[in-house]
Write a protein that holds these residues in place. Structure first.
Motif, PDB file in Angstrom:
ATOM      1  N   SER B 143     -98.657  58.663  44.567  1.00 43.30           N
ATOM      2  CA  SER B 143     -98.126  58.775  43.207  1.00 43.30           C
ATOM      3  C   SER B 143     -99.186  58.510  42.143  1.00 43.30           C
ATOM      4  CB  SER B 143     -96.970  57.792  43.009  1.00 43.30           C
ATOM      5  OG  SER B 143     -95.888  58.138  43.843  1.00 43.30           O
ATOM      6  N   ARG B 162     -91.284  68.442  38.536  1.00 43.57           N
ATOM      7  CA  ARG B 162     -90.281  68.032  39.507  1.00 43.57           C
ATOM      8  C   ARG B 162     -89.436  66.881  38.956  1.00 43.57           C
ATOM      9  NH1 ARG B 162     -90.819  64.096  42.973  1.00 43.57           N
ATOM     10  NH2 ARG B 162     -93.097  64.053  43.015  1.00 43.57           N
ATOM     11  N   LEU B 163     -90.103  65.895  38.361  1.00 46.79           N
ATOM     12  CA  LEU B 163     -89.378  64.741  37.819  1.00 46.79           C
ATOM     13  C   LEU B 163     -88.471  65.143  36.665  1.00 46.79           C
ATOM     14  CD1 LEU B 163     -92.201  62.031  37.882  1.00 46.79           C
ATOM     15  CD2 LEU B 163     -90.194  62.170  39.378  1.00 46.79           C
ATOM     16  N   GLN B 166     -85.434  66.684  38.084  1.00 45.95           N
ATOM     17  CA  GLN B 166     -84.543  65.644  38.635  1.00 45.95           C
ATOM     18  C   GLN B 166     -83.770  64.954  37.531  1.00 45.95           C
ATOM     19  OE1 GLN B 166     -86.664  62.772  40.998  1.00 45.95           O
ATOM     20  NE2 GLN B 166     -87.516  64.319  42.361  1.00 45.95           N
ATOM     21  N   ARG B 167     -84.479  64.670  36.435  1.00 37.01           N
ATOM     22  CA  ARG B 167     -83.849  63.955  35.331  1.00 37.01           C
ATOM     23  C   ARG B 167     -82.757  64.827  34.700  1.00 37.01           C
ATOM     24  NH1 ARG B 167     -85.504  59.176  33.032  1.00 37.01           N
ATOM     25  NH2 ARG B 167     -84.582  58.795  30.986  1.00 37.01           N
ATOM     26  N   ARG B 173     -84.153  58.332  38.052  1.00 38.61           N
ATOM     27  CA  ARG B 173     -85.528  58.014  38.473  1.00 38.61           C
ATOM     28  C   ARG B 173     -86.504  59.057  37.945  1.00 38.61           C
ATOM     29  NH1 ARG B 173     -87.010  54.162  42.237  1.00 38.61           N
ATOM     30  NH2 ARG B 173     -88.940  55.257  42.582  1.00 38.61           N
ATOM     31  N   ALA B 174     -87.177  58.792  36.855  1.00 38.55           N
ATOM     32  CA  ALA B 174     -88.253  59.648  36.368  1.00 38.55           C
ATOM     33  C   ALA B 174     -89.113  58.730  35.529  1.00 38.55           C
ATOM     34  CB  ALA B 174     -87.704  60.806  35.563  1.00 38.55           C
ATOM     35  N   LEU B 197     -89.953  61.585  30.462  1.00 34.65           N
ATOM     36  CA  LEU B 197     -90.072  60.453  31.388  1.00 34.65           C
ATOM     37  C   LEU B 197     -89.934  59.118  30.648  1.00 34.65           C
ATOM     38  CD1 LEU B 197     -91.257  62.797  33.085  1.00 34.65           C
ATOM     39  CD2 LEU B 197     -92.829  61.134  34.095  1.00 34.65           C
ATOM     40  N   ASP B 260     -92.343  56.653  39.673  1.00 39.61           N
ATOM     41  CA  ASP B 260     -92.461  57.912  40.402  1.00 39.61           C
ATOM     42  C   ASP B 260     -93.827  58.536  40.177  1.00 39.61           C
ATOM     43  OD1 ASP B 260     -89.540  58.145  41.231  1.00 39.61           O
ATOM     44  OD2 ASP B 260     -89.443  57.755  39.077  1.00 39.61           O
TER      45      ASP B 260
END
Lengths: 577, 577
Positions: B143, B162-163, B166-167, B173-174, B197, B260
């Motif tokens: 990471s 990617r993060l 996901q968010r 989780r970001a 983020l 992350d």
């Protein structure tokens, strides 16, 4: 630095407060009065202002006309009451000084209360300038206005409010003629357009903003035209008549412009009648002559602001310069001298100035090309068209800069026009001018760089690089004004792409893209047939590379300063292919 | 200027092209290669770059991470192909120079094709800098990233894309931890917040952007907090572990931050292994020692950019300065020297730098206070809080400036933070520093003034005025850091309005608004009881007037530089009343 003045003659005898009279309560005069109080808590400081207002924001007037500065009170930075409270100044508006008696050290002042005499130990004249009244018949027509004072803008706003309302009601008549396309004229145009008026702009010179170099002015003309302004360049207004409905302005080319409003701003001249009557020395341009401490030919009288003579940093010429910054500093210096405080050396004036014209900014510092030519000062001119910040960062706007350098590399003057970053570069160049910097120094300046703000090679550095190359023979230049000579005696070589060439070019030019120049060298050499080669591209960068390739191969090549962009500005007929 | 180099030793014998090898194809190296070609059409110029890309916009990387620079290609300013076409350069990426043999004048280079030796007449080393690897356990965790090169940003973008997805899908989780709050660290923070983020910023120093003076840093901290960034100041990251889901960063105060993504940018050091192995002289800081023409201790080897030692203009200290502008000019100078062209004098480095932090700009030039204190340089510090343009024109933003002056008035350094106009003032001050200007010179600068751009008394002029007053005794100063001493030994006099005083003040201060000071003089004199009086207001202006009134009445008064605003920044506990 020790002041050359002898403060003892002005410091009153023990215990008696110094009496100072200041004539004029705006920029220079009020700076002097405030500094006086800060240096001498016991002095009696009287400020006599003939108008209704002191310390008003005269540079803000056009923006109150436009409505951008909405509140009139915002223009009135101080009042006699606030100045009394914070600085214990005795400020009297509506007080006109009609005479100075140097022998008795008194001024004669007229006000609503009658005529009085006020004695002084030190007198500061800050009378400012008055609007030049051009030789136009009928200037007394009620539609004719100017824009110099708070009452001027009050009157203009009343007219514009009425016209704007008429226009909203469907009346097409809401037409303004602005005479004079100088700094204030352009600000007035912008304001009137913002208020919805149809504006005609009349300028005697062949381009708007006459202090600007001719090749930059078309940028402003285009911006004015894009906002619906009708330009009348190279003509004067000869008369203002009346057609029974409103005014009619007749121009020297016979054009008649019906107008509901005429705004005349063709410049100012020093207000020096008082100084002249008092027997003070005036300079050849009619402005008040002062020494390094702002002292006039009378040891008890100082003078500051638009009415005094200053020396120009580049040309050495003496004359008045109506700018707020120098006026404020002169006021401070006069106060320092009167109080026997250390005075700072008076720097010659650069004439740094700036104006917003809709989305564009135009600014200048030092000597322009017209002045250098007129004064016979040898100089090399460099044109640059560069992004105001890194090109790979979104939003880069093209910044158009022109700078002149002496043969030894010393910067003589610079100008800029663009949508962003102009003020920064002109301020850096004004600082460089004051320092006596050369092209080498500009190249070495270490300016703040991150992508949103500039480039690793800032446009100011680039001016230095280009001037170095032009002056040391690495890249001899030719100028757009030399086009006829270039066509007659040299090969004009256009090194832009075939596509750019097809979109418009100099008739008779040979097109060889710069990336093909090494393989097509012989073709160019043969086309030149022993003549010099006048290279150009769009801005001057690719043609610089081309010039070096050709010179590296033994040919006599020179690069067009500013490229096709500047060429088109100087030769508008080239705009179409 | 004539170059002290002897070009004859480097000009090859008649007809043989000069062979130049450049190691490193980004800022300084590529500037050198391009200038070489422009000066010498026949030279064989080989550029060896170990990475995949040359001449990329490394300062633009954070803005590609944020998406503000959307197209990756925008970062790649040139490719080997375009450089071949326009400059006939032989650019080889993926070529790593592993050794220099000064005796045979060859470099050893490794590439996909194997190992080869390339001879040179002149060698230019532009190896740049490498990221400092801080003493943190677990930095090999997948990471953990840094932000120095195009591959770095490619990898970061993949993670962040990617993060962010996901968010968007509702996964909380970001979370990112950025270690190091220097220039690039702050740009990385801004980018990661822009991508949605949750960001923690860890900095070992007690304030963000350590090169900035401590009293300006809280402005940046507040801006970061306002954008949801969690600050961890005065602590270090000690380890990066794994909790089975992602990384966990442990700080020296015991805090554990699940993350992350971890971005580490704690500075760079010169990449000098090659120079060291070749036996070239290095300076005490480990950077390559060069002369005024960038020549190393080997007469056939030059060095430029982040790996060389430069002299600081103010302190005279030698060391590497990783900035793009100086690197480019060094490259140009090395090429000039190699070609026997006139070289320009190398100016000592000012360290001018700038960063955008959300809506704020922070910039610096010259020496900061910490450096002046450490080096024992006597200096007077001036704080200014002024509008970035005329206050009566809408949209004026407060510009916070700090400048240091030598006792003789010479400018030593300046810094600024604000929402507009910071870059302009720091560039003007950088130019003034280069000129060796004093407070008097700043006071006399003639900068471009119209209401949208500045003030008749520009903030830079004001710095000069204030410094003049502080240095010549007109207005002795006290500093926010002296508060305890002021409370212990002087009367602290707050001259703001009763309303401002009620909203928060120094416990123990006496409140007398400055406009009441003349009538309440005796009250203040009695309260002081022979002690000096430490005056302050909100910014320093009203307290200047008050200081003059008190001193005019014979009292020992001094003015707080920067007023309540700076006092609160230095003493955060004063924020609440």
């Amino acid at each position: 630095m020790t002041s050359p003045t002898s403060p003892t003659s002005l410091t009153s005898t023990a215990g008696t407060p110094r009496r100072v009279v200041v004539v004029g309560g705006v920029a220079g005069g009020m700076s002097a009065a405030a500094r006086l109080r800060r240096l001498d808590e016991t002095a009696h400081v009287v400020v006599l202002e003939q108008g209704e207002h002191v310390s008003f924001a005269n540079c803000g007037l056009p923006y109150h006309l436009s409505g951008e500065i909405e509140r009139r009170e915002a223009l009135l930075l101080h009042t006699p009451e606030t100045l009394r409270a914070s600085l214990d100044l005795d400020v009297r508006t509506g007080h006109r000084v009609t005479a100075v008696d140097p022998a008795s050290r008194e001024v004669v002042v007229e006000s609503a209360a009658g005529t009085a005499r006020i004695g002084y130990d030190a007198l500061i004249l800050a009378p400012g300038a008055v609007a030049v009244r051009p030789p136009v018949d009928g200037l007394d027509h009620p539609s004719v206005h100017t824009l110099r004072t708070v009452p001027d803008v009050d009157a203009l706003r009343a007219v514009v409010d009425r016209l704007a309302a008429q226009r909203t009601a469907g009346d097409e008549r809401a037409r303004a003629v602005v005479v004079g396309a100088g700094f204030i004229g352009l600000e007035a145009v912008e304001a009137l357009v913002a208020r919805g008026l149809q504006v005609h702009l009349v300028e005697l010179a062949d381009h708007v903003l006459p202090p600007l170099d001719a090749e930059l002015a078309p940028l402003l003309s285009d911006e004015l035209a894009a906002h619906g302004v009708d330009l009348h360049l190279g003509v004067s207004a000869t008369s203002v008549g009346d057609d029974g409905v409103g005014a009619v302005v007749t121009l020297s080319d016979g054009t008649r412009l019906p107008a509901d409003l005429v705004v005349v701003n063709v410049g100012v001249r020093p207000a020096t009648q008082l100084a002249r009557d008092a027997g003070l020395d005036l300079g050849p341009t009619g402005a008040i002559r002062v020494d390094a401490d702002q002292r006039t030919s009378d040891p008890h009288i100082w003078a500051v602001g638009d009415a005094v003579e200053v020396q120009h940093a580049v040309t050495g010429l003496a004359g008045p310069v109506p700018l707020a910054g120098p006026a404020n500093r002169q006021g401070r210096r006069a106060a320092d001298a009167i109080c026997g405080h250390r005075t700072t050396p008076q720097a010659p004036v650069l004439g740094t100035a700036i104006v917003r014209v809709f989305g564009l900014t135009a600014a200048t510092t030092g000597a322009n090309q017209a002045t250098l030519r007129r004064e016979g000062v040898p100089h090399e001119v460099v044109h640059l068209h560069a992004g105001h910040h890194a090109g790979y960062f979104p939003g880069a706007e093209t910044l158009h800069l022109v700078a002149s350098f002496a043969p030894d590399g010393r910067l003589l003057g610079a100008q800029g026009v663009g949508r962003a970053g102009v003020d920064k570069r002109i301020d850096v160049l004004a600082t460089a001018l004051r320092a006596g910097f050369t092209a080498d120094d500009l190249a070495e300046l270490e300016l703040a760089y991150a992508p949103p703000y500039g480039s690793a090679k800032d446009p100011v550095n680039m001016l230095g690089f280009v001037a170095q190359n032009a002056l040391d023979g690495t890249m001899p230049q030719w100028q757009a004004a030399d086009l006829d000579e270039a066509l007659a005696h040299t090969l004009v070589l256009d090194v832009r792409s075939a596509k750019e060439f097809a979109d418009g070019h100099v008739p008779g030019a040979l097109n060889v893209p710069h990336t093909e120049l090494r393989t097509r060298f012989a073709e160019v050499r043969d086309a030149a047939g022993g003549r010099p080669i006048s290279v150009h591209c769009a801005s001057g960068m690719r043609s610089y590379l081309a010039t070096r390739i050709l010179r590296g191969g033994g040919l006599d090549a020179r690069n067009l300063s500013g490229g096709w962009f500047t060429l088109r500005a100087v030769h508008p007929h080239l705009t179409t292919a």
